[in-house]
Write a protein that holds these residues in place. Structure first.
Motif, short mmCIF file in Angstrom:
data_model
loop_
_atom_site.label_atom_id
_atom_site.label_comp_id
_atom_site.label_asym_id
_atom_site.label_seq_id
_atom_site.Cartn_x
_atom_site.Cartn_y
_atom_site.Cartn_z
N THR A 1 0.82 -1.21 0.00
CA THR A 1 0.00 0.00 0.00
C THR A 1 0.86 1.27 0.00
O THR A 1 0.33 2.35 0.25
N GLN B 1 0.14 4.36 6.50
CA GLN B 1 -0.21 5.55 5.75
C GLN B 1 0.28 6.79 6.50
O GLN B 1 0.64 6.71 7.68
N SER C 1 -4.80 1.80 6.02
CA SER C 1 -4.38 0.94 4.90
C SER C 1 -5.48 -0.04 4.54
O SER C 1 -5.73 -0.30 3.36
#
Length: 453
Positions: A85, A113, A122
């Motif tokens: 991600t 993130q 995420s």
């Protein structure tokens, strides 16, 4: 009869209208869970008098088509791309078409993130992009670095000396901001530490990931006790799980065999052999994969035969492309061809993403635009160190090449076209540094290989 989430209508609706749908779907053998779900919906309508069907049951029937299509899709062959991600890796998947997403089961490593205190952001990111499609998920086990105020002050002093300017102290506002950043990072690291706990963390991870539609958590292979606890949790809750194994790691192979043999429903599980970077080592990777499969078969018996098996590898270089051929062969296909000759296994790869490695510094980069072809990458590179203007020239040369006619029409190649036409910013992203172009290559790769399934 299939199982439904508790909110999908009444018991009567589940039994009657759901059974109509499931029988129709099974009789036709439909697989794609988007196009075929729509067909199943229309077929179901043709079998019943709509005026007599309660509104809530119609909602149930449409939802049932989606779920049944999902289960049917998991019984067919898919492409298994592996990525994380991290922003530009995930962008490659997010920009895939719905048809492409229907053809793949991605293996996604959740990463932190920006400023997040857990993996929740995420998971939400993946959920929004996948829309309930099956996604196999793992998480990055690396804690985020923390910098003390003294270390930060020393870094500011060093930078100031390099610039030849005097160093200054942070303002109260800056101190408060960085204190908040530190608190958030500490919170995230505590969350990560909890998931890595050898006693409770593994089961917490399985339950956290599987609470989201379509998510299939990867079992943590850290100890026999942890594997047993995760399998017990999966069996008790009917959770589908996956095993991701380095075929050269005998501990992982042994623990995965133990986990597989304990599953009540191995047919809903996934076994992923990740051979890593196989450039210039296909023969040794093949031997390791075959040895791992033999060990797993001996350990898990019937469960090994029933689990879905996937072989994943990559060969895009993490080193400089300067001295490599401009038509660079993909070696992951060679590995798959050899192993699939002896074992029933599905294809996966690292989606043209190079192996990540920690680097102490950088000597710059060369602008290059890559075209994903069948079995090769075409690399258009300029030997001008850190030249942000080079991408436009590389894009134009790529389009002028003979290989361009073999491109895959997708978001990635549309970016190449726009940059060739003079744009440096596409969709709010500046395509003037290597990181942004990673998503262009990976999107081409995923789109091309998904269409070949």
């Amino acid at each position: 009869m299939m199982m439904y989430p508790s909110h999908y209508g009444s018991a009567v609706g589940k039994r009657y209208y759901g059974e109509i749908f499931n029988n129709k779907l099974r009789s036709e053998g439909w697989r794609s869970h988007s196009v075929h779900a729509d067909r199943s919906w229309k077929a179901c309508l043709s079998r019943v008098n709509i005026s007599l069907v309660p509104k809530e049951s119609l909602v149930l029937m449409r939802a049932s088509a989606r779920i049944m299509g999902l289960l049917e899709s998991m019984a067919s062959k898919h492409y298994f791309p592996s990525f994380s991600t991290r922003p530009f890796e995930f962008k490659a998947y997010a920009h895939c078409t719905e048809m492409i997403k229907d053809s793949i089961i991605p293996i996604v490593t959740l990463t932190r993130q920006s400023r997040a205190e857990s993996f929740s952001d995420s998971i939400d990111l993946v959920s929004d992009a996948s829309q309930g499609r099956p996604v196999i998920v793992d998480f990055d086990r690396t804690p985020r670095p923390l910098t003390t105020e003294a270390e930060a002050a020393d870094k500011r002093r060093q930078k100031a000396e390099k610039r030849g300017t005097p160093s200054r102290d942070r303002s109260k506002k800056e101190l408060a901001h960085y204190a908040e950043l530190r608190r958030e990072t500490e919170q995230f690291n505590a969350h990560l530490s909890g998931l890595k706990d050898p006693v409770t963390g593994s089961v917490s991870w399985i339950r956290m990931a599987s609470a989201h539609a379509g998510m299939v958590p990867i079992v943590r292979l850290v100890s026999a006790e942890a594997v047993t606890a995760q399998i017990q949790a999966a069996n008790a809750s009917g959770i589908a799980v996956a095993f991701r194994i380095d075929p050269e790691d005998q501990l992982q192979v042994g623990l995965a065999g133990r986990g597989l043999s304990g599953l009540r429903q191995p047919g809903s599980a996934f076994l992923i052999l990740d051979a890593g970077d196989v450039r210039n080592r296909v023969s040794s990777a093949c031997a390791a994969a075959e040895s791992a499969f033999r060990s797993l078969r001996n350990a898990a018996g019937e469960s090994f035969e029933r689990v879905r098996k996937t072989l994943v590898s990559g060969s895009f270089p993490s080193s400089s492309l300067r001295d490599l051929p401009r038509l660079l062969p993909m070696e992951e296909g060679l590995l798959y061809e050899r192993v699939s000759g002896s074992w029933q296994v599905e294809y996966g790869d690292h989606a043209s993403l190079p192996k990540r490695s920690a680097r102490s510094g950088s000597n710059g980069w060369f602008p290059h635009v890559d075209l994903t072809l069948d079995g090769h990458w075409r690399i258009e590179l300029e030997e001008r160190n850190s030249d942000r203007t080079g991408y436009g020239r590389c894009a134009r040369a790529t389009i002028a090449s003979g290989e361009w006619k073999s491109r895959t029409e997708c978001w990635g190649t549309s970016v190449v076209k726009e940059v060739a036409d003079g744009s440096t910013t596409v969709g709010g992203v500046k395509f003037v540094v290597p990181a942004a172009w990673l998503s262009v290559r990976a999107n081409q790769h995923i789109s091309r290989f998904a269409r070949d399934r």
